[in-house]
Write a protein that holds these residues in place. Structure first.
Motif, PDB file in Angstrom:
ATOM      1  N   THR A  79       0.760  -1.228   0.100  1.00 16.71           N
ATOM      2  CA  THR A  79       0.036   0.061   0.114  1.00 16.71           C
ATOM      3  C   THR A  79       0.719   1.269  -0.147  1.00 16.71           C
ATOM      4  N   GLU A  80       2.073   1.050   0.784  1.00 19.01           N
ATOM      5  CA  GLU A  80       2.753   2.474   0.777  1.00 19.01           C
ATOM      6  C   GLU A  80       3.494   2.471  -0.722  1.00 19.01           C
ATOM      7  N   ILE A  97       0.726   4.443  -2.375  1.00 20.00           N
ATOM      8  CA  ILE A  97       0.751   5.877  -2.007  1.00 20.00           C
ATOM      9  C   ILE A  97       2.011   6.813  -2.372  1.00 20.00           C
ATOM     10  N   GLY A 115       1.488   8.111  -5.780  1.00 22.86           N
ATOM     11  CA  GLY A 115       0.578   9.313  -5.742  1.00 22.86           C
ATOM     12  C   GLY A 115      -1.076   8.786  -5.619  1.00 22.86           C
ATOM     13  N   HIS A 116      -1.173   7.672  -5.618  1.00 26.99           N
ATOM     14  CA  HIS A 116      -2.726   7.011  -5.533  1.00 26.99           C
ATOM     15  C   HIS A 116      -3.115   7.624  -4.316  1.00 26.99           C
ATOM     16  N   ARG A 117      -4.521   7.941  -4.065  1.00 25.87           N
ATOM     17  CA  ARG A 117      -5.404   8.140  -2.945  1.00 25.87           C
ATOM     18  C   ARG A 117      -6.570   7.185  -2.686  1.00 25.87           C
ATOM     19  N   ARG A 118      -7.184   6.844  -4.251  1.00 22.57           N
ATOM     20  CA  ARG A 118      -8.160   5.986  -3.995  1.00 22.57           C
ATOM     21  C   ARG A 118      -7.616   4.609  -4.296  1.00 22.57           C
ATOM     22  N   LEU A 157      -2.577   3.243   5.067  1.00 24.15           N
ATOM     23  CA  LEU A 157      -3.496   4.591   4.677  1.00 24.15           C
ATOM     24  C   LEU A 157      -3.568   5.482   5.725  1.00 24.15           C
ATOM     25  N   ALA A 184      -0.700   7.717   6.181  1.00 21.99           N
ATOM     26  CA  ALA A 184      -0.754   8.855   5.263  1.00 21.99           C
ATOM     27  C   ALA A 184      -2.083   9.765   5.110  1.00 21.99           C
ATOM     28  N   ILE A 236      -5.040   8.990   4.723  1.00 17.24           N
ATOM     29  CA  ILE A 236      -6.248   8.660   3.725  1.00 17.24           C
ATOM     30  C   ILE A 236      -7.145   7.577   4.474  1.00 17.24           C
TER      31      ILE A 236
END
Length: 350
Positions: A182-183, A186, A189-192, A216, A219, A221
């Motif tokens: 997941t990191e 992130i 640049g992904h947020r969804r 998440l 970050a 999110i």
């Protein structure tokens, strides 16, 4: 009168670890030829092994130290459909052949159906003279495993669906792997970011989910419920999961799939819908099995050291057969993110 001969107890991994000032899993890594140990630590462990006079299962097998012939162990598996299972089983069979161990492989849906199933299997193992049991990626509850323990049959569980408390289990650092996957998304640049996983009752699936959620949270999110989908570790679930995610008003730009099979289903469904991976959607898998390298595009995945897991598990079982005490009930080997072609920055049009 003949003098009594005092037998010196065989040194265990715990004894060697104390001598070297490291943990028992670190000693096991050195014995298994793992590369994630520093040269200085490796030298210290090798010196402690020599000073303690420790003999590995391979050395004891060569010397015929256990019984009058090679021990026979049973390997219990659920399915051969996954690349994960094929690689773990292959690692077990190769290492067993290297050590001169006889193996019998049985396919079953697990030990969880009914207690008599475990009781009957345990009785049969005793009757047929089998010395130990390796359970691979199956439900193995304490109540079922007790059937083997009552008959003094050593048991090791690899990647258990539900981590047992009464036997040794070996697996990977699932939480850390989920977090690193997941990191990575992130950092691109992904947020969804969605999570498509296996059954909510499986410990390994929950650990990967919790790693995803931890990344998440760190970050800032939110872990939105519609982005979290549970099902089965199958390609078909990846197809269904992506279908559900694309129906959302704000579909994800990236998906962390909790195993490579789910990821393969996501890739196939994305192609069917005309999406280009990774420019329209980034995908990360988990396992590092051989299909990940052969997928189109090649899959970014969290690599489990499957061969090392197999060797560590078999060594743990043989140490029990040799009468050594437990060094640890649970051993976790480190995962590593392998970045390939299925991840990139999110599309500019979202």
């Amino acid at each position: 009168m003949r003098d009594a001969v005092q037998k010196t107890p065989k040194p265990t991994l715990a004894v060697v670890a104390r001598r070297a000032g490291v943990s028992a899993p670190t000693v096991s890594k050195v014995l298994n030829g793992r590369t994630d140990v520093s040269a200085e630590t490796r030298a210290r462990v090798v010196r402690a092994l020599e000073e303690a006079g420790y003999e590995s299962p391979r050395q004891r097998r060569a010397a015929g130290a256990v019984g009058n012939g090679p021990p026979v162990i049973e390997i219990l598996i659920g399915s051969l459909g996954a690349g994960y299972m094929t690689e773990v089983l292959g690692g077990l069979l190769d290492y067993a052949a290297e050590l001169g161990i006889e193996t019998v492989v049985s396919k079953t849906s697990g030990l969880s159906a009914r207690r008599p199933t475990a009781e009957g299997r345990a009785r049969r193992m005793v009757e047929e003279g089998r010395r130990g049991l390796l359970v691979v990626a199956a439900t193995a509850r304490d109540s079922q495993l007790n059937a083997f323990l009552r008959r003094k049959i050593p048991v090791v569980v690899i990647d258990p669906h539900n981590t047992p408390s009464n036997v040794v289990s070996v697996g990977a650092t699932d939480w850390a792997g989920g977090k690193s996957a997941t990191e990575h998304l992130i950092e691109l640049g992904h947020r969804r970011i969605a999570f498509v996983g296996g059954a909510v009752t499986l410990d390994c699936n929950l650990a990967r989910l919790h790693g995803y959620m931890a990344a998440l949270m760190a970050a800032g999110i939110p872990a939105d419920e519609p982005y979290i989908i549970h099902g089965q570790f199958l390609a078909e679930h990846g197809v269904r999961g992506l279908t559900a995610l694309l129906s959302l008003s704000a579909p994800p730009t990236a998906v962390f799939a909790a195993n490579d099979l789910i990821a393969s289903g996501i890739l196939a469904e994305a192609r069917r819908r005309g999406l280009t991976i990774p420019w329209d959607l980034s995908v990360v898998g988990f396992d590092g099995s051989y299909p990940a390298e052969e997928s189109v595009p090649r899959l970014t995945t969290v690599n489990q050291p499957l061969n090392a897991i197999a060797r560590t598990a078999l060594d743990s079982l043989l140490r029990q057969i040799d009468g050594e005490p437990f060094d640890a009930k649970r051993t976790e080997l480190a995962t590593k993110l392998i970045v390939r072609d299925s991840t990139a920055a999110p599309p500019t049009y979202v």
